[in-house]
Write an enzyme that holds these catalytic residues in place. Structure first.
Site, PDB file in Angstrom:
ATOM      1  N   CYS A  75       0.861  -1.179   0.000  1.00 15.12           N
ATOM      2  CA  CYS A  75       0.000   0.000   0.000  1.00 15.12           C
ATOM      3  C   CYS A  75       0.902   1.235   0.000  1.00 15.12           C
ATOM      4  O   CYS A  75       2.085   1.138   0.286  1.00 15.12           O
ATOM      5  CB  CYS A  75      -0.863   0.036   1.249  1.00 15.12           C
ATOM      6  N   ARG A  82       1.544   1.602  -5.949  1.00 19.94           N
ATOM      7  CA  ARG A  82       1.701   0.607  -4.882  1.00 19.94           C
ATOM      8  C   ARG A  82       0.405  -0.141  -4.584  1.00 19.94           C
ATOM      9  O   ARG A  82       0.400  -1.096  -3.801  1.00 19.94           O
ATOM     10  CB  ARG A  82       2.198   1.290  -3.598  1.00 19.94           C
ATOM     11  N   TRP A 134      -3.555  -1.861  -1.594  1.00 17.53           N
ATOM     12  CA  TRP A 134      -3.543  -3.127  -2.337  1.00 17.53           C
ATOM     13  C   TRP A 134      -3.991  -4.183  -1.331  1.00 17.53           C
ATOM     14  O   TRP A 134      -3.301  -4.461  -0.353  1.00 17.53           O
ATOM     15  CB  TRP A 134      -2.149  -3.435  -2.869  1.00 17.53           C
ATOM     16  N   ASN A 185       0.786   0.165   5.991  1.00 17.14           N
ATOM     17  CA  ASN A 185       1.282  -0.667   4.900  1.00 17.14           C
ATOM     18  C   ASN A 185       2.010  -1.839   5.545  1.00 17.14           C
ATOM     19  O   ASN A 185       2.902  -1.634   6.359  1.00 17.14           O
ATOM     20  CB  ASN A 185       2.253   0.151   4.032  1.00 17.14           C
ATOM     21  N   GLY A 186       1.615  -3.063   5.213  1.00 14.81           N
ATOM     22  CA  GLY A 186       2.253  -4.240   5.798  1.00 14.81           C
ATOM     23  C   GLY A 186       1.200  -5.263   6.191  1.00 14.81           C
ATOM     24  O   GLY A 186       0.048  -5.180   5.746  1.00 14.81           O
ATOM     25  N   GLU A 228      10.182 -13.924 -20.596  1.00 15.61           N
ATOM     26  CA  GLU A 228       9.887 -12.535 -20.220  1.00 15.61           C
ATOM     27  C   GLU A 228       8.915 -11.897 -21.228  1.00 15.61           C
ATOM     28  O   GLU A 228       8.021 -11.143 -20.836  1.00 15.61           O
ATOM     29  CB  GLU A 228      11.204 -11.746 -20.125  1.00 15.61           C
ATOM     30  N   LYS A 269       5.397 -10.325 -20.067  1.00 17.11           N
ATOM     31  CA  LYS A 269       5.003  -8.938 -20.348  1.00 17.11           C
ATOM     32  C   LYS A 269       3.643  -8.922 -21.028  1.00 17.11           C
ATOM     33  O   LYS A 269       2.771  -8.142 -20.657  1.00 17.11           O
ATOM     34  CB  LYS A 269       6.017  -8.232 -21.269  1.00 17.11           C
ATOM     35  N   GLU A 288       0.739 -10.015 -18.558  1.00 16.11           N
ATOM     36  CA  GLU A 288       0.423  -9.162 -17.411  1.00 16.11           C
ATOM     37  C   GLU A 288      -0.245  -7.853 -17.801  1.00 16.11           C
ATOM     38  O   GLU A 288      -1.019  -7.312 -17.020  1.00 16.11           O
ATOM     39  CB  GLU A 288       1.623  -8.944 -16.492  1.00 16.11           C
ATOM     40  N   HIS A 346       7.384 -31.648 -26.655  1.00 17.35           N
ATOM     41  CA  HIS A 346       7.008 -32.508 -25.523  1.00 17.35           C
ATOM     42  C   HIS A 346       5.675 -32.090 -24.890  1.00 17.35           C
ATOM     43  O   HIS A 346       5.360 -32.506 -23.791  1.00 17.35           O
ATOM     44  CB  HIS A 346       8.119 -32.504 -24.467  1.00 17.35           C
ATOM     45  N   LYS A 376       3.131  -3.162  -7.809  1.00 17.94           N
ATOM     46  CA  LYS A 376       4.525  -2.931  -8.209  1.00 17.94           C
ATOM     47  C   LYS A 376       5.495  -3.769  -7.399  1.00 17.94           C
ATOM     48  O   LYS A 376       6.486  -4.263  -7.912  1.00 17.94           O
ATOM     49  CB  LYS A 376       4.866  -1.446  -8.076  1.00 17.94           C
TER      50      LYS A 376
HETATM   51  O1  M6R Z   1      10.547  -5.992  -7.058  1.00 20.34           O
HETATM   52  P1  M6R Z   1      10.916  -7.348  -7.583  1.00 20.34           P
HETATM   53  O2  M6R Z   1      11.923  -7.274  -8.670  1.00 20.34           O
HETATM   54  O3  M6R Z   1      11.354  -8.284  -6.507  1.00 20.34           O
HETATM   55  O4  M6R Z   1       9.586  -7.912  -8.194  1.00 20.34           O
HETATM   56  C1  M6R Z   1       9.492  -9.227  -8.660  1.00 20.34           C
HETATM   57  C2  M6R Z   1       8.202  -9.445  -9.424  1.00 20.34           C
HETATM   58  O5  M6R Z   1       7.112  -9.211  -8.595  1.00 20.34           O
HETATM   59  C3  M6R Z   1       8.110  -8.535 -10.644  1.00 20.34           C
HETATM   60  O6  M6R Z   1       9.185  -8.695 -11.498  1.00 20.34           O
HETATM   61  C4  M6R Z   1       6.795  -8.833 -11.412  1.00 20.34           C
HETATM   62  O7  M6R Z   1       6.876 -10.078 -12.037  1.00 20.34           O
HETATM   63  C5  M6R Z   1       6.520  -7.708 -12.421  1.00 20.34           C
HETATM   64  N1  M6R Z   1       5.120  -7.474 -12.498  1.00 20.34           N
HETATM   65  C6  M6R Z   1       6.993  -8.008 -13.781  1.00 20.34           C
HETATM   66  O8  M6R Z   1       6.675  -7.034 -14.716  1.00 20.34           O
END
Ligand code: M6R
Length: 608
Positions: free
Chosen positions: A2, A27, A74, A100-101, A481, A485, A488, A504, A603
């Site tokens: 958050c 956040r 969040w 936050n936490g 990756e 991308k 997501e 496979h 994030k």
């Molecule tokens: O802050 P971090 O690099 O530890 O985050 C890891 C993942 O949560 C982060 O890379 C996530 O997969 C992103 N949404 C990718 O775009």
């Protein structure tokens, strides 16, 4: 995760609170709210959904106050709803809290408080904090907060205000980030630095176990035992512009375009002009690194994909075994690490709960732990033995882009460093490679010039329901990756897979509605990649291939080509990901998706 913010000063608090929350919305955006002092009582405005809903409420309620706190959520405990939105207040509505936490023992505390007569109006763990403070309150807010946090287990960054103590706000921090902003006529607190830049550039980064009491023109920092703590004020020179969109439609697009600079800055922080590797923040004696017999890389999501590239670079150059693990798995393994193991934890935010937990487990077993992170002052920076900073600047878009390429750049340098310390490459060989690293920013720039072509291709495929991404060798992390991308930000199902593995199982997915994206740049296995591509073409798949400019090997095989400049295979991932980031971006835009704040994501993931 958050975002929290608090203001006490001579001016009206609404603008600084809203500006802070706007910057913190990355956040979390399940709900937003503020509490201010309104005459002798607290006024709370909050709503489910994005900050824009709170802004509408503020337009309807003309409020003015010189003290207030705010939150963007969040959801963790309790669904996203108005009731569960912060700030939370106690029974008498005299104390308001943003948090936050995660409070791990919230159920036990809630039961105790209910027995004492407290009435709860949300399902959140946070609300117990407001009631707990109320329970201890005897006219001194600082003392009540201090007592209350003694009962909390878990992670918290808190900001608390009370209508009975109108001249102060109290904060406390344990395992969630918190920064104080020291202004001329105001003092502030927030989850991160950009949220405060509009008000002040003088900041104090709080550490675990610290509380602060902020007045209009005073502040006091104490530890959880009440002892005063002296902390240096840091002057933050970041440009506010750097945390804003700078003319681009979205943060993600801006951040994609910032990659030449982000990678250059990262390299600048780690390599001297003459090509010598210089890891200033590592702070680990080279003799300890010389003795290591194994490297273990832990990370999540995109950072894990960067780790896959780092794995290859370290094994190729330093000739030492490397294992890579997803942090959420690593933390629960019966770990085989010891003081001869170098554990590299990669996390752009420095706050990912699983990566932090993995790092702690490795440390407990005596491993040497180095963190690669983009956020100065983040939790990981306080726990790792040594640090490697990427200097990508603030990344606001939830989808990691510039932090990914910066992590890869940092991992190349780490690989060279280990090779150097262990004597696996000569100084000349190190310099030859580090000089090559400096070509990367320019080559990323060249890759970005293909944007219009990529946009057209993305629009052509935007309605497809499934995608398969294939690669071999260093193409595998980029296939993974590229697929991450796409899924997501566009919500299209996408899978990344080693091309040789396709037969496979994944090949069963192929039909004319499942395009295949192939990472097909020059490498020792390009002919094999081509053969795999022909296999999927024979099953009616449409093919999009990432190829080197001037290479015609996929002409007649691929339906569409995404061009990248040529670079040696080991460095190819940092260039090859660029068209796939743009491809995902333009597919998502064609579908009308919010690329900066994709649904269900945050994030940094500060919970398990
Ligand atoms: O802050 P971090 O690099 O530890 O985050 C890891 C993942 O949560 C982060 O890379 C996530 O997969 C992103 N949404 C990718 O775009």
């Amino acid at each position: 995760m958050c975002g929290i913010v608090g203001y006490i000063g001579k001016e009206d608090c609404i603008n600084p609170l809203v500006a802070g929350l706007t910057s913190l919305e990355y956040r979390g955006y399940d709900s937003a709210g503020i509490a201010i002092l309104n005459g002798d009582s607290l006024k709370v405005l909050k709503d489910e959904g994005k900050l824009s809903r709170l802004k509408d409420l503020l337009k309807k309620n003309e409020l003015c106050s010189n003290i207030g706190i705010g939150h963007t959520r969040w959801a963790t405990h309790g669904a996203p709803s108005k009731e569960n939105a912060h700030p939370h207040t106690c029974c008498q509505d005299k104390i308001a809290v943003v948090h936050n936490g995660i409070i791990e023992n919230h159920s036990v505390l809630r039961e105790d408080l209910i027995k004492k007569g407290h009435k709860f109006s949300s399902e959140t763990d946070t609300e117990i904090i407001a009631h707990l403070i109320e329970d201890f309150y005897e006219g001194d807010l600082k003392a009540a907060v201090s007592k209350a946090i003694g009962f909390l287990k878990g992670s918290f960054a808190l900001v608390v205000m009370s209508s009975d103590n109108p001249k102060l706000i109290v904060t406390a921090k344990q395992d969630s980030p918190m920064v104080l902003g020291i202004g001329k006529n105001a003092n502030l607190v927030a989850s991160d630095i950009p949220a405060l830049l509009g008000q002040t550039r003088e900041m104090i980064i709080m550490d675990n176990g610290e509380m602060a009491v902020l007045g209009q023109d005073s502040y006091q920092i104490i530890d959880f035992d009440g002892n005063p703590v002296n902390k240096a004020i840091a002057h933050i020179s970041w440009d506010q512009e750097a945390a804003e969109k700078g003319g681009f439609e979205d943060f993600m697009l801006k951040e994609i375009h910032e990659q030449p600079v982000a990678v250059r800055e990262t390299l600048r922080g780690l390599i001297d002009d003459d090509g010598t590797v210089n890891l200033k923040e590592l702070k680990i004696d080279s003799s300890r690194i010389k003795d290591i017999n194994r490297v273990v890389i832990i990370a999540c999501g995109t950072s894990y994909h960067a780790g896959l590239v780092g794995n290859s670079a370290i094994e190729s150059w330093a000739r030492i075994p490397v294992e890579l693990d997803i942090a959420s798995e690593f933390r629960y393994r019966n770990l085989l690490v010891d003081d001869k193991t170098l554990v590299i934890a990669i996390t752009q935010s420095g706050e990912t709960a699983d990566t932090l937990a993995g790092l702690r487990s490795a440390k407990d077993k005596g491993a040497i732990v180095v963190a690669v992170t983009n956020v100065v002052g983040s939790s990981v920076t306080r726990e790792a033995d040594g640090l490697i900073y990427t200097h990508a600047g603030p990344e606001i878009g939830v989808a990691a882009t510039k932090t990914f390429t910066s992590q890869i750049a940092a991992l190349y340098v780490i690989a060279l460093f280990i090779a150097q310390v262990k004597g696996r490459l000569t100084n000349e060989e190190i310099k030859k490679r580090s000089v090559k690293l400096w070509d990367i920013p320019e080559l990323i720039k060249q890759a970005l010039t293909q944007e219009e072509n990529i946009k057209k291709i993305a629009q052509k495929y935007a309605k497809k329901p499934d995608f398969l991404f294939l690669g071999r060798g260093l193409g595998v992390p980029i296939a993974l990756e590229g697929a991450l991308k796409l899924k997501e930000i566009s919500y299209i199902h996408a899978e990344g897979c080693a091309a040789g593995e396709m037969k496979h199982g994944p090949i069963a997915l192929i039909d004319d509605d499942c395009p295949v994206v192939v990472v097909a740049t020059n490498s020792a296995t390009i002919d094999k990649v081509k053969a795999n591509t022909e296999e999927v073409k024979a099953r009616n798949a449409q093919i999009i291939a990432v190829v080197n400019e001037g290479n015609h090997i996929f002409d007649g095989v691929a339906d569409d080509l995404l061009f990248v400049p040529e670079i040696s295979d080991i460095f190819s991932p940092i260039i090859n990901i660029i068209p796939l980031q743009l491809f995902a971006y333009y597919v998502a835009k064609a579908k009308g998706c919010n690329v900066d704040q994709p649904r269900n994501l945050a994030k940094s993931v500060t919970v398990e």
